[in-house]
Design a protein around this motif. Structure first.
Motif, PDB file in Angstrom:
ATOM      1  N   TYR A  31       0.947  -1.413  -0.034  1.00 39.65           N
ATOM      2  CA  TYR A  31      -0.108  -0.026   0.004  1.00 39.65           C
ATOM      3  C   TYR A  31       0.927   1.331  -0.103  1.00 39.65           C
ATOM      4  CZ  TYR A  31       1.002  -0.141   4.950  1.00 39.65           C
ATOM      5  OH  TYR A  31       1.909  -0.353   6.102  1.00 39.65           O
ATOM      6  N   PRO A  32       0.536   2.371  -0.507  1.00 43.83           N
ATOM      7  CA  PRO A  32       1.187   3.689  -0.529  1.00 43.83           C
ATOM      8  C   PRO A  32       1.718   4.321   0.905  1.00 43.83           C
ATOM      9  CG  PRO A  32      -0.650   3.568  -1.850  1.00 43.83           C
ATOM     10  CD  PRO A  32      -0.910   2.636  -0.927  1.00 43.83           C
ATOM     11  N   GLY A  33       0.832   4.103   1.819  1.00 44.12           N
ATOM     12  CA  GLY A  33       0.952   4.699   3.205  1.00 44.12           C
ATOM     13  C   GLY A  33       0.804   6.100   2.975  1.00 44.12           C
ATOM     14  N   ARG A  34       1.775   7.158   3.476  1.00 41.10           N
ATOM     15  CA  ARG A  34       1.801   8.516   3.350  1.00 41.10           C
ATOM     16  C   ARG A  34       2.668   8.928   2.200  1.00 41.10           C
ATOM     17  NH1 ARG A  34      -2.300  10.473   5.358  1.00 41.10           N
ATOM     18  NH2 ARG A  34      -1.258  12.324   5.676  1.00 41.10           N
ATOM     19  N   ILE A  35       3.008   8.230   1.362  1.00 41.28           N
ATOM     20  CA  ILE A  35       3.576   8.563  -0.018  1.00 41.28           C
ATOM     21  C   ILE A  35       2.789   9.548  -0.695  1.00 41.28           C
ATOM     22  CG2 ILE A  35       4.940   8.056  -2.200  1.00 41.28           C
ATOM     23  CD1 ILE A  35       5.707   5.607  -0.810  1.00 41.28           C
ATOM     24  N   SER A  36       2.782  10.660  -1.113  1.00 38.43           N
ATOM     25  CA  SER A  36       2.106  11.628  -1.918  1.00 38.43           C
ATOM     26  C   SER A  36       1.594  10.837  -2.926  1.00 38.43           C
ATOM     27  CB  SER A  36       2.616  12.854  -2.253  1.00 38.43           C
ATOM     28  OG  SER A  36       3.563  12.697  -3.421  1.00 38.43           O
ATOM     29  N   ILE A  37       0.459  11.436  -3.492  1.00 34.93           N
ATOM     30  CA  ILE A  37      -0.254  10.515  -4.835  1.00 34.93           C
ATOM     31  C   ILE A  37       0.589  10.674  -6.031  1.00 34.93           C
ATOM     32  CG2 ILE A  37      -2.352  10.642  -6.462  1.00 34.93           C
ATOM     33  CD1 ILE A  37      -4.098  11.030  -3.785  1.00 34.93           C
ATOM     34  N   PRO A  38       1.234  11.787  -6.131  1.00 36.25           N
ATOM     35  CA  PRO A  38       1.881  11.878  -7.369  1.00 36.25           C
ATOM     36  C   PRO A  38       3.339  11.307  -7.514  1.00 36.25           C
ATOM     37  CG  PRO A  38       0.807  14.172  -7.122  1.00 36.25           C
ATOM     38  CD  PRO A  38       0.774  13.157  -5.716  1.00 36.25           C
ATOM     39  N   ASP A  39       3.858  11.302  -6.301  1.00 35.38           N
ATOM     40  CA  ASP A  39       5.167  10.348  -6.019  1.00 35.38           C
ATOM     41  C   ASP A  39       4.906   9.055  -5.905  1.00 35.38           C
ATOM     42  OD1 ASP A  39       6.435  12.905  -5.692  1.00 35.38           O
ATOM     43  OD2 ASP A  39       6.699  12.776  -3.576  1.00 35.38           O
ATOM     44  N   PHE A  40       3.845   8.409  -5.385  1.00 36.44           N
ATOM     45  CA  PHE A  40       3.597   7.202  -5.811  1.00 36.44           C
ATOM     46  C   PHE A  40       3.372   6.934  -7.116  1.00 36.44           C
ATOM     47  CE2 PHE A  40       1.489   3.071  -5.121  1.00 36.44           C
ATOM     48  CZ  PHE A  40       1.982   2.385  -4.333  1.00 36.44           C
ATOM     49  N   ALA A  41       2.448   7.446  -7.699  1.00 35.01           N
ATOM     50  CA  ALA A  41       2.148   7.173  -9.074  1.00 35.01           C
ATOM     51  C   ALA A  41       3.361   6.990  -9.975  1.00 35.01           C
ATOM     52  CB  ALA A  41       1.344   8.504  -9.701  1.00 35.01           C
ATOM     53  N   ASP A  42       4.321   7.990  -9.453  1.00 36.04           N
ATOM     54  CA  ASP A  42       5.501   7.951 -10.346  1.00 36.04           C
ATOM     55  C   ASP A  42       6.517   6.596 -10.072  1.00 36.04           C
ATOM     56  OD1 ASP A  42       7.610   9.296 -12.135  1.00 36.04           O
ATOM     57  OD2 ASP A  42       8.794   9.109 -10.324  1.00 36.04           O
ATOM     58  N   LYS A  43       6.575   6.440  -8.901  1.00 35.13           N
ATOM     59  CA  LYS A  43       7.388   5.314  -8.304  1.00 35.13           C
ATOM     60  C   LYS A  43       6.779   4.033  -8.414  1.00 35.13           C
ATOM     61  CE  LYS A  43      10.185   3.986  -4.230  1.00 35.13           C
ATOM     62  NZ  LYS A  43      10.526   4.401  -3.073  1.00 35.13           N
TER      63      LYS A  43
ATOM     64  N   LYS B 194      -8.284  17.521 -10.036  1.00 28.54           N
ATOM     65  CA  LYS B 194      -7.519  18.060  -9.027  1.00 28.54           C
ATOM     66  C   LYS B 194      -6.774  16.872  -8.489  1.00 28.54           C
ATOM     67  CE  LYS B 194     -10.806  19.344  -6.676  1.00 28.54           C
ATOM     68  NZ  LYS B 194     -11.792  20.237  -5.492  1.00 28.54           N
ATOM     69  N   THR B 195      -5.359  17.282  -8.197  1.00 25.70           N
ATOM     70  CA  THR B 195      -4.524  16.072  -7.470  1.00 25.70           C
ATOM     71  C   THR B 195      -4.779  16.385  -5.953  1.00 25.70           C
ATOM     72  OG1 THR B 195      -3.076  16.079  -9.182  1.00 25.70           O
ATOM     73  CG2 THR B 195      -2.290  15.208  -7.233  1.00 25.70           C
ATOM     74  N   PRO B 196      -5.188  15.400  -5.138  1.00 25.87           N
ATOM     75  CA  PRO B 196      -5.512  15.691  -3.855  1.00 25.87           C
ATOM     76  C   PRO B 196      -4.341  15.283  -2.833  1.00 25.87           C
ATOM     77  CG  PRO B 196      -6.413  13.484  -4.390  1.00 25.87           C
ATOM     78  CD  PRO B 196      -5.786  14.151  -5.639  1.00 25.87           C
ATOM     79  N   ASP B 197      -4.113  15.841  -1.668  1.00 26.45           N
ATOM     80  CA  ASP B 197      -3.434  15.290  -0.637  1.00 26.45           C
ATOM     81  C   ASP B 197      -4.073  13.976  -0.066  1.00 26.45           C
ATOM     82  OD1 ASP B 197      -5.132  16.416   1.143  1.00 26.45           O
ATOM     83  OD2 ASP B 197      -3.846  18.023   1.492  1.00 26.45           O
ATOM     84  N   ARG B 198      -3.378  13.280   0.726  1.00 22.24           N
ATOM     85  CA  ARG B 198      -4.053  12.303   1.350  1.00 22.24           C
ATOM     86  C   ARG B 198      -5.142  12.490   2.461  1.00 22.24           C
ATOM     87  NH1 ARG B 198      -2.905   7.620  -1.505  1.00 22.24           N
ATOM     88  NH2 ARG B 198      -0.711   7.629  -1.858  1.00 22.24           N
ATOM     89  N   ASP B 199      -5.077  13.542   2.910  1.00 18.07           N
ATOM     90  CA  ASP B 199      -5.867  14.072   3.801  1.00 18.07           C
ATOM     91  C   ASP B 199      -7.429  14.483   3.292  1.00 18.07           C
ATOM     92  OD1 ASP B 199      -4.365  13.644   6.190  1.00 18.07           O
ATOM     93  OD2 ASP B 199      -3.558  15.852   5.944  1.00 18.07           O
ATOM     94  N   HIS B 200      -7.434  14.573   1.823  1.00 17.52           N
ATOM     95  CA  HIS B 200      -8.566  15.089   1.331  1.00 17.52           C
ATOM     96  C   HIS B 200      -9.801  13.872   1.648  1.00 17.52           C
ATOM     97  CE1 HIS B 200     -11.414  15.992  -2.147  1.00 17.52           C
ATOM     98  NE2 HIS B 200     -11.472  14.572  -2.288  1.00 17.52           N
ATOM     99  N   PHE B 201      -9.504  12.740   1.437  1.00 18.23           N
ATOM    100  CA  PHE B 201     -10.517  11.528   1.729  1.00 18.23           C
ATOM    101  C   PHE B 201     -10.904  11.863   3.054  1.00 18.23           C
ATOM    102  CE2 PHE B 201      -7.314  10.633  -1.429  1.00 18.23           C
ATOM    103  CZ  PHE B 201      -8.125  10.527  -2.563  1.00 18.23           C
ATOM    104  N   ARG B 202     -10.308  11.945   4.189  1.00 17.09           N
ATOM    105  CA  ARG B 202     -10.555  12.113   5.456  1.00 17.09           C
ATOM    106  C   ARG B 202     -11.425  13.368   5.804  1.00 17.09           C
ATOM    107  NH1 ARG B 202      -9.593  10.260  10.578  1.00 17.09           N
ATOM    108  NH2 ARG B 202     -11.312  11.235  11.996  1.00 17.09           N
ATOM    109  N   ARG B 203     -11.195  14.352   4.886  1.00 20.69           N
ATOM    110  CA  ARG B 203     -12.177  15.453   5.204  1.00 20.69           C
ATOM    111  C   ARG B 203     -13.499  15.110   4.375  1.00 20.69           C
ATOM    112  NH1 ARG B 203      -7.240  18.028   3.519  1.00 20.69           N
ATOM    113  NH2 ARG B 203      -8.103  18.452   1.478  1.00 20.69           N
ATOM    114  N   MET B 204     -13.383  14.528   3.425  1.00 19.93           N
ATOM    115  CA  MET B 204     -14.797  14.239   2.671  1.00 19.93           C
ATOM    116  C   MET B 204     -15.541  13.319   3.345  1.00 19.93           C
ATOM    117  SD  MET B 204     -14.776  15.805  -0.249  1.00 19.93           S
ATOM    118  CE  MET B 204     -16.197  14.953  -0.768  1.00 19.93           C
ATOM    119  N   GLN B 205     -14.841  12.487   4.264  1.00 27.79           N
ATOM    120  CA  GLN B 205     -15.738  11.601   5.293  1.00 27.79           C
ATOM    121  C   GLN B 205     -16.361  12.196   5.990  1.00 27.79           C
ATOM    122  OE1 GLN B 205     -13.819   8.058   6.863  1.00 27.79           O
ATOM    123  NE2 GLN B 205     -15.997   6.886   6.527  1.00 27.79           N
ATOM    124  N   ASP B 206     -15.613  13.288   6.707  1.00 28.32           N
ATOM    125  CA  ASP B 206     -16.033  14.117   7.779  1.00 28.32           C
ATOM    126  C   ASP B 206     -17.166  14.957   7.532  1.00 28.32           C
ATOM    127  OD1 ASP B 206     -14.184  13.325   9.753  1.00 28.32           O
ATOM    128  OD2 ASP B 206     -12.760  14.854   9.199  1.00 28.32           O
TER     129      ASP B 206
END
Length: 373
Positions: A94-106, A349-361
């Protein structure tokens, strides 16, 4: 229909018209296996090149493991092994806290890239259908990736590509819904591959807990759910353990569920996601289930002819034919998780990981305000 949609649906074409008796007899008995294997994280690798080299090396190792499983199953069980299912995110974790663009590239692989080519050679060499799960880029959504469950046919080509629809900390097609539908259509959201070993579809990880996703595939003809997972194992029934059996009998479908045998390369204790890979028949019976560790013991015969007879037989246990879907249309028309959370005026838009938690809140607050919770 544009080229992208045609390629996406390459394996989801209608079966030729045949008589009922001929169709039931069309699929001989065969064996399937849920390969319980250790996932390897890309975290320890310093860059993209090292991560990709490690992934290709692991694909080679996995190929040897599947081949040994095939030899053993066919020698001792008798039926030809025609379908192998791999665990979730086997080659990256799983990606963990690696940013979405960085994990996409790596770590995210591309359609038609060297990783798919290597997996295709495995399937072609063993003449099997090979189901797996990986993070995948899409040229229409640069900087993002989707978690993709795929099935590769014996000719080495991808016959099904399904993008996970419900995820906690990752982008899904629903987050870019309007654009995704414009490109791939609803058929590309719930693909079912009509193959000579039955009608195959995929569920990713915790999606086994959401009955609507499995039902949407079943209503498009799915007979076998390949379920790539990475989850806790336990001698007590877990949520996913219970859900696998429910998804099988309520849809009269096989569930072939492959779990990881631990995750290497993270600080998490190795065996935290290990055990309980399983084959479940269309009655919800557990045919075979693995203990812990790397193993192919979750294997058994798949009887598509028997399943098709059961689906055509009237009776109280033919739950698929007894659905009254119009009853629920109004309830399901209400919105819980909103679509297009990453799409604004057609721009992704390219989100940060916290976007998904904010949406659930926000969703929880709205449900509370409306009196639902």
């Amino acid at each position: 229909m544009d080229l992208d949609r045609r390629l996406f649906l390459a394996g989801a074409l209608a079966l030729p018209a045949v008589s009922e008796a001929a169709e039931i007899k069309a699929v001989p008995l065969y064996s399937a296996v849920a390969m319980q294997l250790m996932a390897r994280s890309v975290e320890p690798w310093p860059d993209r090149a090292a991560a990709r080299a490690a992934m290709l090396a692991q694909i080679k190792t996995v190929g040897a493991q599947i081949l040994q499983a095939k030899i053993f199953i066919e020698q001792f069980a008798g039926s030809p092994m025609r379908l192998a299912v791999l665990p979730e995110y086997l080659f990256t974790s799983y990606p963990g806290r690696i940013s979405i663009p960085d994990f996409a590239d790596k770590a995210a692989i591309a359609e038609g890239g060297p990783e798919y080519e290597a997996l295709g050679r495995l399937a072609q060499g063993m003449k099997i259908w090979l189901a797996g799960n990986a993070y995948e880029t899409d040229r229409h959504f640069p900087g993002l990736y989707f978690q993709t469950s795929f099935i590769i046919g014996p000719d080495g080509n991808v016959v099904l590509r399904y993008r996970r629809l419900n995820s906690m900390y990752a982008v899904t097609p629903h987050d870019v819904w309007d654009k995704y539908l414009d490109i791939y259509g609803i058929e590309g959201v719930f693909p079912v591959a009509n193959t000579e070993i039955g009608r195959l579809s995929a569920l990713a990880s915790e999606e086994i807990l959401y009955p609507e996703i499995a039902r949407a595939h079943a209503l498009r003809g799915a007979e076998v759910f390949v379920h790539c997972s990475s989850e806790i194992g336990s001698p007590n029934p877990t949520h996913k353990h219970i859900a696998r059996r429910a998804r099988a009998f309520e849809n009269l479908a096989y569930v072939i569920s492959a779990n990881t045998a631990g995750i290497w390369g993270t600080d998490m204790p190795l065996a935290s996601a290990d055990g309980n890979s399983a084959l479940i028949d269309w009655k919800g019976n557990v045919m075979a289930e693995s203990n812990s560790g790397e193993t192919f013991t979750a294997s058994g015969d798949i009887d598509i002819a028997g399943l098709r007879r059961a689906r055509r037989k009237p009776g109280m246990t033919n739950y698929l034919s007894r659905q009254r879907l119009e009853l629920f249309a109004a309830s399901y028309a209400g919105q819980v998780q909103p679509a297009n959370s990453l799409l604004s005026d057609g721009v992704v838009k390219t989100p940060d990981r916290d976007h998904f938690r904010r949406m659930q809140d926000e969703v929880i607050a709205r449900l509370e305000k409306s009196g639902i919770i």
